[in-house]
Design an enzyme around this catalytic site. Structure first.
Site, PDB file in Angstrom:
ATOM      1  N   ARG A   1      42.019 -29.863  18.852  1.00 28.46           N
ATOM      2  CA  ARG A   1      42.375 -28.921  17.785  1.00 28.46           C
ATOM      3  C   ARG A   1      42.694 -27.575  18.419  1.00 28.46           C
ATOM      4  NH1 ARG A   1      41.181 -31.650  13.330  1.00 28.46           N
ATOM      5  NH2 ARG A   1      42.053 -29.982  12.095  1.00 28.46           N
TER       6      ARG A   1
ATOM      7  N   GLU B   1      39.441 -13.097  28.215  1.00 26.20           N
ATOM      8  CA  GLU B   1      40.410 -12.314  27.434  1.00 26.20           C
ATOM      9  C   GLU B   1      41.516 -11.794  28.346  1.00 26.20           C
ATOM     10  OE1 GLU B   1      38.367  -9.330  25.158  1.00 26.20           O
ATOM     11  OE2 GLU B   1      37.241 -10.844  24.061  1.00 26.20           O
TER      12      GLU B   1
END
Ligand code: DSN
Length: 422
Positions: free
Chosen positions: A238, A59
């Site tokens: 994707r 993160e």
């Protein structure tokens, strides 16, 4: 016959899933895949998708993470960003969005507040759900104004776009969509956005590979924000990216994380880098132009068989056919074609009197079949198969389906797909 790279460990550990993966690979080999938003990624992209990078939480952004151990991940993400900037010629790229819808949501979060007015193309006219369509959060939480195409031409009605923009003064204007067979005129959108002080967002998900390969004009210089998925004509995994002019970089990064998402999917990021590396190579230009040449050849052949094409043809990778004159709905036609080895999707057409789950049209794309190596000279045969199946199915005759499937299989045997060998 097996998946490439081979899956010996998976086969031993979980044969049930391994068998399903093998079955899907074989299915992808045995059909002419013409869903306009799909493709075949290279084996290098496949390999990058399945790596230990998936084990890592990261993160934040390079140099500013909330977890230790980012020595390698920072390099992966920075490399991906650098490649995106080079391929598209943009100031800034965020490569963390999980897919196209979260990428578009991040744009709203960065630049608008709930209740603000935004503008996008109506879904039945070719827009995307996240451009403010009724059932999407973006249509529920924002005051969405929708433009469309002209009935006579099937092309964007810029008089309407201008009128609506002047009347409603939207904060954001989305250009792009999912079923637009013609070149998107980013310059005119930009002119209108400037006039009403709106930010133009170019959603190039469908055409990103064509833009990268020089087969569609770039929105850079017209749209300060560009969103895209990475798995359609761009031929990556994707995922998605948001590319911006420098002034919007900080707001977009903050909106993606911590605004909307948690940790980025690092294997996907690496695979995006691989796809961007391929898109920067000399072969990709040929690929992008080949996609368009195939679509034009197929559109011409379909017209000869009496198909009614929205806008009368195509400039890109996509054809939208209204089957009303063939006396069949899009859904039964798509289902019969799938059984005949031609995979595409049913789709609404502009001004469609039928419902989205049972619409009048089919959408046809050439990105995947071009990756397989099919060329314009193969397109008349494909058009003839589509016509035979559609016409027979409209009469309630299923006898041609197996014959066409066998002929499709014969043709495809000469065109290997990445990810599977016979
Ligand atoms: N689902 C994609 C498509 O098929 O065009 C758009 O998000």
């Amino acid at each position: 016959m097996s998946h490439q790279p081979p899956l010996p460990t998976l086969s031993a550990a979980d044969p049930e899933i391994a068998n399903l993966v093998e079955a899907e690979a074989r299915r992808q080999h045995d059909k002419i895949r013409m869903i306009a938003s799909e493709n075949y990624v290279s084996q290098a992209v496949l390999e990058a998708t399945g790596t230990v990078l998936t084990n890592k939480y990261s993160e934040g952004y390079a140099g500013r993470r909330y977890y230790e151990g980012q020595q390698v991940i920072d390099q992966v993400e920075n490399l991906t960003i650098d490649r995106a900037k080079a391929v598209f010629g943009v100031d800034h790229a965020n490569v963390q969005p999980y897919s196209g819808s979260p990428a578009n949501l991040a744009v709203y979060l960065a630049l608008a507040k709930p209740g603000d007015t935004i503008m996008g193309m109506a879904l039945p006219d070719g827009g995307h759900l996240t451009h403010g369509w009724t059932v999407s959060a973006t249509g529920k939480w924002f005051n969405a104004v929708r433009y469309g195409v002209r009935k006579e031409t099937g092309r964007v009605d810029f008089d309407q776009v201008r009128e609506l923009a002047r009347e409603h003064r939207p904060k954001l204007i989305f250009a792009g969509g999912t079923a637009i067979p013609r070149t998107i005129d980013f310059a005119t959108f930009a002119e209108i956005a400037r006039e009403v002080d709106a930010v133009l967002v170019a959603d190039i998900a469908h055409i990103a590979g064509l833009v990268a390969g020089g087969a569609h004009p770039s929105p850079v210089g017209h749209a300060p924000i560009i969103t895209t998925t990475t798995h359609k004509t761009l031929r990556g995994p994707r995922g998605a990216m948001i590319m911006t002019e420098a002034e919007h970089a900080k707001a977009i990064d903050k909106a993606v994380f911590p605004g909307l998402q948690g940790g980025p999917h690092n294997s996907t990021t690496a695979a995006i880098a691989v796809a961007l590396g391929e898109a920067a190579g000399p072969d990709f230009r040929d690929y992008a132009h080949g996609v368009v040449a195939n679509a034009k050849a197929l559109a011409d052949a379909l017209l000869e068989h009496g198909f009614d094409l929205v806008s009368g043809g195509t400039d890109n990778h996509l054809i939208l056919a209204d089957l009303t004159s063939k006396e069949i709905g899009g859904k039964p036609a798509a289902q019969a074609l799938d059984r005949a080895g031609i995979e595409l999707n049913y789709n609404t057409v502009p001004f469609d009197p039928r419902k989205p789950f049972d619409p009048s049209g089919i959408r046809i794309g050439t990105a995947a079949l071009t990756t397989r190596g099919l060329r314009p000279e193969h397109q008349p045969r494909i058009a003839e198969w589509i016509d035979r199946v559609v016409t027979a199915t409209a009469r309630g005759d299923e006898s041609v389906i197996d014959t066409v499937a066998a002929e499709v299989g014969e043709l495809l045997a000469n065109f290997p797909m990445p990810g599977w060998v016979r």
